[in-house]
Design an enzyme around this catalytic site. Sequence first.
Site, PDB file in Angstrom:
ATOM      1  N   PHE A 149     -45.671  -5.096 -31.916  1.00 25.44           N
ATOM      2  CA  PHE A 149     -45.118  -4.617 -30.649  1.00 25.44           C
ATOM      3  C   PHE A 149     -45.264  -3.104 -30.612  1.00 25.44           C
ATOM      4  CE2 PHE A 149     -42.139  -2.797 -27.712  1.00 25.44           C
ATOM      5  CZ  PHE A 149     -42.356  -3.566 -26.589  1.00 25.44           C
ATOM      6  N   ASP A 234     -46.503   3.292 -36.668  1.00 26.29           N
ATOM      7  CA  ASP A 234     -45.605   3.284 -35.508  1.00 26.29           C
ATOM      8  C   ASP A 234     -44.179   3.139 -36.041  1.00 26.29           C
ATOM      9  OD1 ASP A 234     -44.011   2.801 -33.338  1.00 26.29           O
ATOM     10  OD2 ASP A 234     -45.378   1.397 -32.355  1.00 26.29           O
ATOM     11  N   LYS A 263     -37.664   6.427 -29.325  1.00 23.70           N
ATOM     12  CA  LYS A 263     -36.312   5.850 -29.363  1.00 23.70           C
ATOM     13  C   LYS A 263     -35.258   6.866 -29.844  1.00 23.70           C
ATOM     14  CE  LYS A 263     -37.367   1.045 -28.892  1.00 23.70           C
ATOM     15  NZ  LYS A 263     -38.635   0.434 -29.295  1.00 23.70           N
TER      16      LYS A 263
END
Length: 410
Positions: A149, A234, A263
Amino acid sequence: MTVAPSRSLRSSAELIRAEEPVLAHNYHPLPVVVARAEGAWVEDVEGRRYLDMLAGYSALNFGHRHPALIEAAHRQLDQLTLTSRAFHNDRLAGFAESLAALTGLDMVLPMNTGAEAVESAVKVARKWAYDVKGVPADRATIVVAADNFHGRTTTIVSFSTDESARAGFGPFTPGFRVVPYNDLAALETAIDETTAAVLIEPIQGEAGVVIPDDGYLRGVREVTRRTGCLFIADEIQSGLGRTGRTLAVEHEDVVPDVVLLGKALGGGIVPVSAVVARREVLQVLRPGEHGSTFGGNPLAAAVGSAVVELLETGEFQRRAEEAGVVLRDGLTALVGKGVRSFRARGLWAGVDIDPAIGTGREISESLMREGILVKDTHGSTIRLAPPLTITNEDLTMALGTLEQILRKGA
Ligand SMILES: *Cc1c(COP(=O)(O)O)cnc(C)c1O
């Protein structure tokens, strides 16, 4: 002057109904309408309190409205909020210096959302392949892992293996090769002279907190170095304290060429993301070749700097590790009692519930009714990722509530 907290004029049920005709249905939220929050706790419109065990998918690693972050944001709001990169602003240099130092890398490309950081890394890796590695024009490939993802843009869903993320959104961007996660032999086979980079999550969050075998990340580092392509990690969800380290790759003492952050970098206040990389990589960008109007804006830089300052103390990483022991012990005790298996690192766990008890969604709804907010991923898996500021007492209480629900059934 004190400001009275604003109260919602409509009830939770009315607000949920009001969304239906006017809001795109691209999410299926739990039926809770949050109006206020502090630390690990949120409060709904009617004043019911819930323990937040999701923390905005790690966007709220420091909890809701951490005082140091709110203060940094307030101070900056009174000073300067946006310049665009047409001009310099007085907050950006310090942010980039401290973020590079925190990650052990050299240069920073500031962006806003996680998907933008991933997109930017794809562009930078391709340009590096052409300018530095000498790959023929438009031939560069990037190797990615199945069940990844990395976000929701057209290019990123082009290399997703989740049909619901892709179906109906083609045609897709070429240039990606998908290999199984946690399989070094497959990774090495997919790399050839056109390969610009390997892009992986050090722990696959959305897939259910999937932790690769010990040695996998070191192996990715070794293979990419030996074959002359970039290792892009990531860390948008796994980074910034979540796993008990600043970066999840630190569990294997690995330094990638490129680290993607997002985030928690925005402190739960504003979207802040970054590509952090070795100079040799990020220096391929020249003026005019890439950018973002909001990327590196002074408010984002001020909040991002305050986030880096919190992480520089090591306190949150330690806290994630300590509370992570409580989480792991609690989940271990539930295995065979409604929990089939779980994977955990630091304050982050994917918990596979016995499907006979309920789907992940049903478990999440039952927990919500008992004042605990979590989110399901696939099938009967729920994801636990509370703020790193959660107390042991609150964490133990949440695990106790989960135990009761597993005993009674969802
Ligand atoms: C959330 C996430 C993204 C995308 O971030 P957005 O800010 O939602 O665009 C990318 N990669 C990983 C690993 C993520 O968890």
